[in-house]
Design an enzyme around this catalytic site. Structure first.
Site, PDB file in Angstrom:
ATOM      1  N   HIS A  85      -7.492  -2.019  -5.328  1.00  0.00           N
ATOM      2  CA  HIS A  85      -7.735  -2.620  -4.013  1.00  0.00           C
ATOM      3  C   HIS A  85      -8.401  -3.990  -4.133  1.00  0.00           C
ATOM      4  O   HIS A  85      -8.211  -4.846  -3.284  1.00  0.00           O
ATOM      5  CB  HIS A  85      -8.546  -1.665  -3.135  1.00  0.00           C
ATOM      6  CG  HIS A  85      -7.762  -0.445  -2.712  1.00  0.00           C
ATOM      7  ND1 HIS A  85      -7.707   0.694  -3.469  1.00  0.00           N
ATOM      8  CD2 HIS A  85      -6.971  -0.209  -1.624  1.00  0.00           C
ATOM      9  CE1 HIS A  85      -6.925   1.591  -2.864  1.00  0.00           C
ATOM     10  NE2 HIS A  85      -6.469   1.072  -1.741  1.00  0.00           N
ATOM     11  N   HIS A 139     -15.288   5.733   2.765  1.00  0.00           N
ATOM     12  CA  HIS A 139     -13.946   5.143   2.758  1.00  0.00           C
ATOM     13  C   HIS A 139     -12.953   5.962   3.588  1.00  0.00           C
ATOM     14  O   HIS A 139     -12.275   5.450   4.476  1.00  0.00           O
ATOM     15  CB  HIS A 139     -13.438   5.001   1.310  1.00  0.00           C
ATOM     16  CG  HIS A 139     -11.959   4.870   1.233  1.00  0.00           C
ATOM     17  ND1 HIS A 139     -11.131   5.911   0.882  1.00  0.00           N
ATOM     18  CD2 HIS A 139     -11.144   3.823   1.512  1.00  0.00           C
ATOM     19  CE1 HIS A 139      -9.871   5.514   0.937  1.00  0.00           C
ATOM     20  NE2 HIS A 139      -9.846   4.234   1.309  1.00  0.00           N
ATOM     21  N   HIS A 197     -11.072   5.250   7.562  1.00  0.00           N
ATOM     22  CA  HIS A 197      -9.627   5.356   7.804  1.00  0.00           C
ATOM     23  C   HIS A 197      -9.354   6.281   8.990  1.00  0.00           C
ATOM     24  O   HIS A 197      -8.576   5.972   9.890  1.00  0.00           O
ATOM     25  CB  HIS A 197      -8.921   5.939   6.573  1.00  0.00           C
ATOM     26  CG  HIS A 197      -8.516   4.917   5.560  1.00  0.00           C
ATOM     27  ND1 HIS A 197      -7.387   4.149   5.701  1.00  0.00           N
ATOM     28  CD2 HIS A 197      -9.079   4.541   4.385  1.00  0.00           C
ATOM     29  CE1 HIS A 197      -7.266   3.345   4.648  1.00  0.00           C
ATOM     30  NE2 HIS A 197      -8.296   3.554   3.831  1.00  0.00           N
ATOM     31  N   HIS A 217      -4.869   5.982  -5.710  1.00  0.00           N
ATOM     32  CA  HIS A 217      -6.045   6.637  -5.121  1.00  0.00           C
ATOM     33  C   HIS A 217      -6.455   7.839  -5.966  1.00  0.00           C
ATOM     34  O   HIS A 217      -5.715   8.297  -6.813  1.00  0.00           O
ATOM     35  CB  HIS A 217      -5.741   7.093  -3.689  1.00  0.00           C
ATOM     36  CG  HIS A 217      -5.405   5.943  -2.804  1.00  0.00           C
ATOM     37  ND1 HIS A 217      -4.127   5.480  -2.658  1.00  0.00           N
ATOM     38  CD2 HIS A 217      -6.186   5.126  -2.073  1.00  0.00           C
ATOM     39  CE1 HIS A 217      -4.130   4.437  -1.845  1.00  0.00           C
ATOM     40  NE2 HIS A 217      -5.374   4.191  -1.481  1.00  0.00           N
ATOM     41  N   PHE A 224      -1.909   6.744   4.319  1.00  0.00           N
ATOM     42  CA  PHE A 224      -1.713   5.692   3.322  1.00  0.00           C
ATOM     43  C   PHE A 224      -0.466   4.845   3.588  1.00  0.00           C
ATOM     44  O   PHE A 224      -0.488   3.642   3.415  1.00  0.00           O
ATOM     45  CB  PHE A 224      -1.590   6.302   1.921  1.00  0.00           C
ATOM     46  CG  PHE A 224      -2.904   6.754   1.351  1.00  0.00           C
ATOM     47  CD1 PHE A 224      -4.094   6.156   1.731  1.00  0.00           C
ATOM     48  CD2 PHE A 224      -2.956   7.767   0.413  1.00  0.00           C
ATOM     49  CE1 PHE A 224      -5.305   6.565   1.207  1.00  0.00           C
ATOM     50  CE2 PHE A 224      -4.162   8.188  -0.126  1.00  0.00           C
ATOM     51  CZ  PHE A 224      -5.337   7.592   0.269  1.00  0.00           C
ATOM     52  N   HIS A 283     -11.446  -2.421   3.647  1.00  0.00           N
ATOM     53  CA  HIS A 283     -11.471  -2.373   2.188  1.00  0.00           C
ATOM     54  C   HIS A 283     -12.328  -3.479   1.567  1.00  0.00           C
ATOM     55  O   HIS A 283     -12.799  -3.333   0.437  1.00  0.00           O
ATOM     56  CB  HIS A 283     -10.061  -2.326   1.602  1.00  0.00           C
ATOM     57  CG  HIS A 283      -9.668  -0.917   1.312  1.00  0.00           C
ATOM     58  ND1 HIS A 283      -9.987  -0.278   0.128  1.00  0.00           N
ATOM     59  CD2 HIS A 283      -9.073   0.012   2.097  1.00  0.00           C
ATOM     60  CE1 HIS A 283      -9.582   0.973   0.201  1.00  0.00           C
ATOM     61  NE2 HIS A 283      -9.023   1.179   1.378  1.00  0.00           N
ATOM     62  N   HIS A 317       0.830  -1.200   0.000  1.00  0.00           N
ATOM     63  CA  HIS A 317       0.000   0.000   0.000  1.00  0.00           C
ATOM     64  C   HIS A 317       0.865   1.249   0.000  1.00  0.00           C
ATOM     65  O   HIS A 317       0.642   2.187  -0.768  1.00  0.00           O
ATOM     66  CB  HIS A 317      -0.944  -0.004   1.207  1.00  0.00           C
ATOM     67  CG  HIS A 317      -2.115   0.898   1.032  1.00  0.00           C
ATOM     68  ND1 HIS A 317      -2.220   2.108   1.657  1.00  0.00           N
ATOM     69  CD2 HIS A 317      -3.218   0.781   0.259  1.00  0.00           C
ATOM     70  CE1 HIS A 317      -3.353   2.698   1.296  1.00  0.00           C
ATOM     71  NE2 HIS A 317      -3.984   1.900   0.440  1.00  0.00           N
TER      72      HIS A 317
HETATM   73 CU1  C2O Z   1      -5.629   2.423  -0.486  1.00  0.00          CU
HETATM   74 CU2  C2O Z   1      -8.294   2.990   1.810  1.00  0.00          CU
HETATM   75  O1  C2O Z   1      -6.715   3.149   0.979  1.00  0.00           O
END
Ligand code: C2O
Length: 577
Positions: free
Chosen positions: A206, A325, A329, A197, A346, A359, A176
């Protein structure tokens, strides 16, 4: 050459060969594993100007390269009938560079570059006869949990027994970081990061990442039917960190989380600031309905904007990425850590086992969206999307090249999601009782021309002209949103909102959101545009024969680090991918 408008200068002339990934060849000796050529003597192109838009509306830097005297075999490019194709190519692992600390741009004390391999295999999906069924994390039984924990335990054990095993937990986490924190350049474009992203690669990348992660876990416990659990945050029953991740003695636990948000704290998917649990839950459902249905006007509004080779990274997030999303995080990451590690950044997000279950639900949202019967086309047929490709290590430690095209039918990847209720599917906010035009124009509201561009350091109210009186099929566009990419950024948008109840999102006036997880790119500033569909919102507030609306923009996090270039309302563009 029609679009060659840039004046470019080659600053360093060390040749940068455009190699196709299959021509990488390295000895797989361990000594090579973590050494990567440093990136100082690379070709640097400095351009003042104006990449032109191709007729497809895509930035085209290939034409710029043609101006550099054939450094990249320009004549071949020019005569190649496919020279218009510019899908993002897999990174050249041998040229992987350092990832950087976000705010200071200092080197991170970790190297997130993957191990090298002397062969790359074009990946063929196996023929799966039985689907791996991914369960909601809050419902798994003891037997499943024991298996899952054992698999993660073994994955973490590899970090110690063989840190170069690409299936190890840190190696998986570093994937990642490498694809998101500037460690890889686009092939042939040493000034441009590969960034998965804030563009249309978000979902497919992902999906592959989880696929291999899940297959590796299955391999480690010798159970090819093993399926990752998903964090069902879109359902009230799953709106807290799943308890299985919160047992301190479990390998699923991670201490780098926000201690205030341990279960049973309810997640706030809209960052609404609501304090009551019930209000948070209804806000969450409203956010889901908005980002999946109500505010989505086009395919890329949901998926993320087109991103092709030679184009600057981060052309723009889709509604799901910038909504639920991002919030999940930020909910999990620890604000006491410098960069909200682990989940809030990230580079470190993959170090939290919960990341993959988060995810899985993001991926599930994609699968649900594709089946929605809305008038937005669900497929992107652009070859630059379908042929974009990535590299991963599979469960047998083979380095494989995978394509976006192979993610489109996820059942062919051998998995499915356990069916659970989708309570937001019909979660339309109730219509406004007084179905009249806005009664009073707020005294601080001004016309857009008088206010923009602006820095969002306070709540902003702006009068925006409609495209036509009474016209109901319209889109609100916020343009040239410039953010400090190292910060968590969030703001919400309301239309004709007179109630000023900023913490209630389950209202007809809520139009959508913008949120961004902090990360580093070569340019610290990122620019993007968001489109928010207004059609349904208008039905609920009734714009009658108004010729303008009042838009309220509420900063939720780091508004001072956001400037918005402009705002306008346009007729809904034709529905095409
Ligand atoms: Cu690749 Cu939710 O981040």
């Amino acid at each position: 050459m029609a679009y060659l408008q840039s004046s470019c200068m080659v600053l360093t002339t060390t040749p940068h060969h455009h190699t196709s990934p299959s021509s990488q060849s390295f000895s797989a000796k361990p000594s090579h594993f973590f050494t990567h050529p440093n990136r100082t003597h690379r070709l640097q192109v400095s351009c003042n100007s104006s990449e032109k838009q191709t007729p497809q509306g895509k930035l085209d830097r290939r034409n710029m390269l043609l101006g550099l005297g054939g450094l990249y075999g320009a004549s071949n490019l020019a005569s190649n009938p496919h020279s218009n194709a510019a899908p993002i190519e897999p990174p050249e692992f041998n040229k992987c560079g350092e990832a950087h600390e976000l705010a200071t741009n200092d080197l991170l004390d970790i190297n997130c570059c993957p191990p090298l391999s002397d062969t790359i295999i074009d990946y063929k999906l196996p023929n799966f006869t039985k689907l791996r069924v991914r369960p909601p994390a809050h419902k798994v039984d003891k037997e499943y949990l024991a298996k899952f924990e054992e698999a993660i335990r073994r994955m973490k054990a590899l970090d110690k027994s063989d840190p170069t095993d690409p299936r190890g937990f840190m190696q998986q986490a570093n994937i990642h970081c490498a694809y998101c924190n500037g460690a890889h350049d686009q092939v042939g474009y040493p000034n441009l990061d590969i960034q998965v992203h804030e563009c249309w690669l978000f979902f497919p990348f992902h999906r592959w990442y989880l696929y291999f992660y899940e297959r590796i876990l299955g391999e480690l416990i010798d159970d090819p039917t093993f399926a990752l659990p998903f964090w069902n945050w879109d359902n009230p029953k799953g709106m807290q960190m799943p308890k299985i991740f919160d047992t301190e003695s479990s390998p699923l636990y991670n201490k780098n989380r926000n201690p205030k948000n341990r279960p049973p704290t309810i997640i706030d998917l809209g960052s609404s600031g609501a304090s009551e649990d019930l209000q948070k839950v209804v806000n969450n459902l409203a956010v889901m309905y908005s980002e999946m249905i109500r505010s989505v006007n086009s395919t890329v509004d949901f998926m993320g904007k087109p991103y092709i080779a030679g184009q600057s990274p981060r052309p723009g997030m889709g509604s799901s990425e910038r909504g639920s999303h991002t919030q999940a995080h930020v909910f999990v990451g620890n604000p006491k850590n410098k960069y909200y590690e682990d989940m809030g950044n990230f580079y470190s997000a993959g170090r939290d086992p919960l990341f993959y279950s988060h995810h899985a639900n993001v991926d599930r949202m994609w699968s649900i969206w594709e089946r929605l019967k809305t008038d937005v086309p669900k497929d992107i047929n652009d070859p630059d999307y379908l042929n974009a490709s990535f590299l991963f290590y599979d469960e047998k430690k083979r380095l494989v090249r995978v394509k976006v095209a192979d993610t489109l039918d996820y059942k062919k990847m051998g998995y499915e999601y356990e069916k659970v209720d989708i309570p937001w599917l019909n979660y339309k906010p109730s219509k406004k009782a007084a179905k009249t035009k806005i009664r009073q124009i707020p005294s601080d509201a001004k016309k857009a021309e008088e206010m923009f561009p602006l820095t969002l350091n306070k709540i902003v109210r702006v009068l925006v002209n409609k495209s036509a009186k009474g016209q109901a099929d319209e889109v609100l566009v916020l343009e040239d949103i410039e953010t400090d990419t190292t910060k968590f950024i969030k703001f919400d948008v309301f239309v004709n909102d007179e109630d000023d109840k900023a913490d209630e999102l389950d209202r007809a006036e809520y139009a959508g959101t913008f949120a961004q997880v902090s990360h580093k790119t070569k340019d610290k500033k990122g620019k993007s545009t968001i489109n928010l569909k207004l059609t349904e919102l208008y039905e609920d507030i009734d714009i009658a024969d108004d010729d303008f609306v009042v838009v309220t923009i509420i900063p939720r996090s780091n508004g001072g680090d956001v400037t918005i270039g402009g705002i306008k309302i346009i007729p809904s563009p034709p529905k095409s991918a």
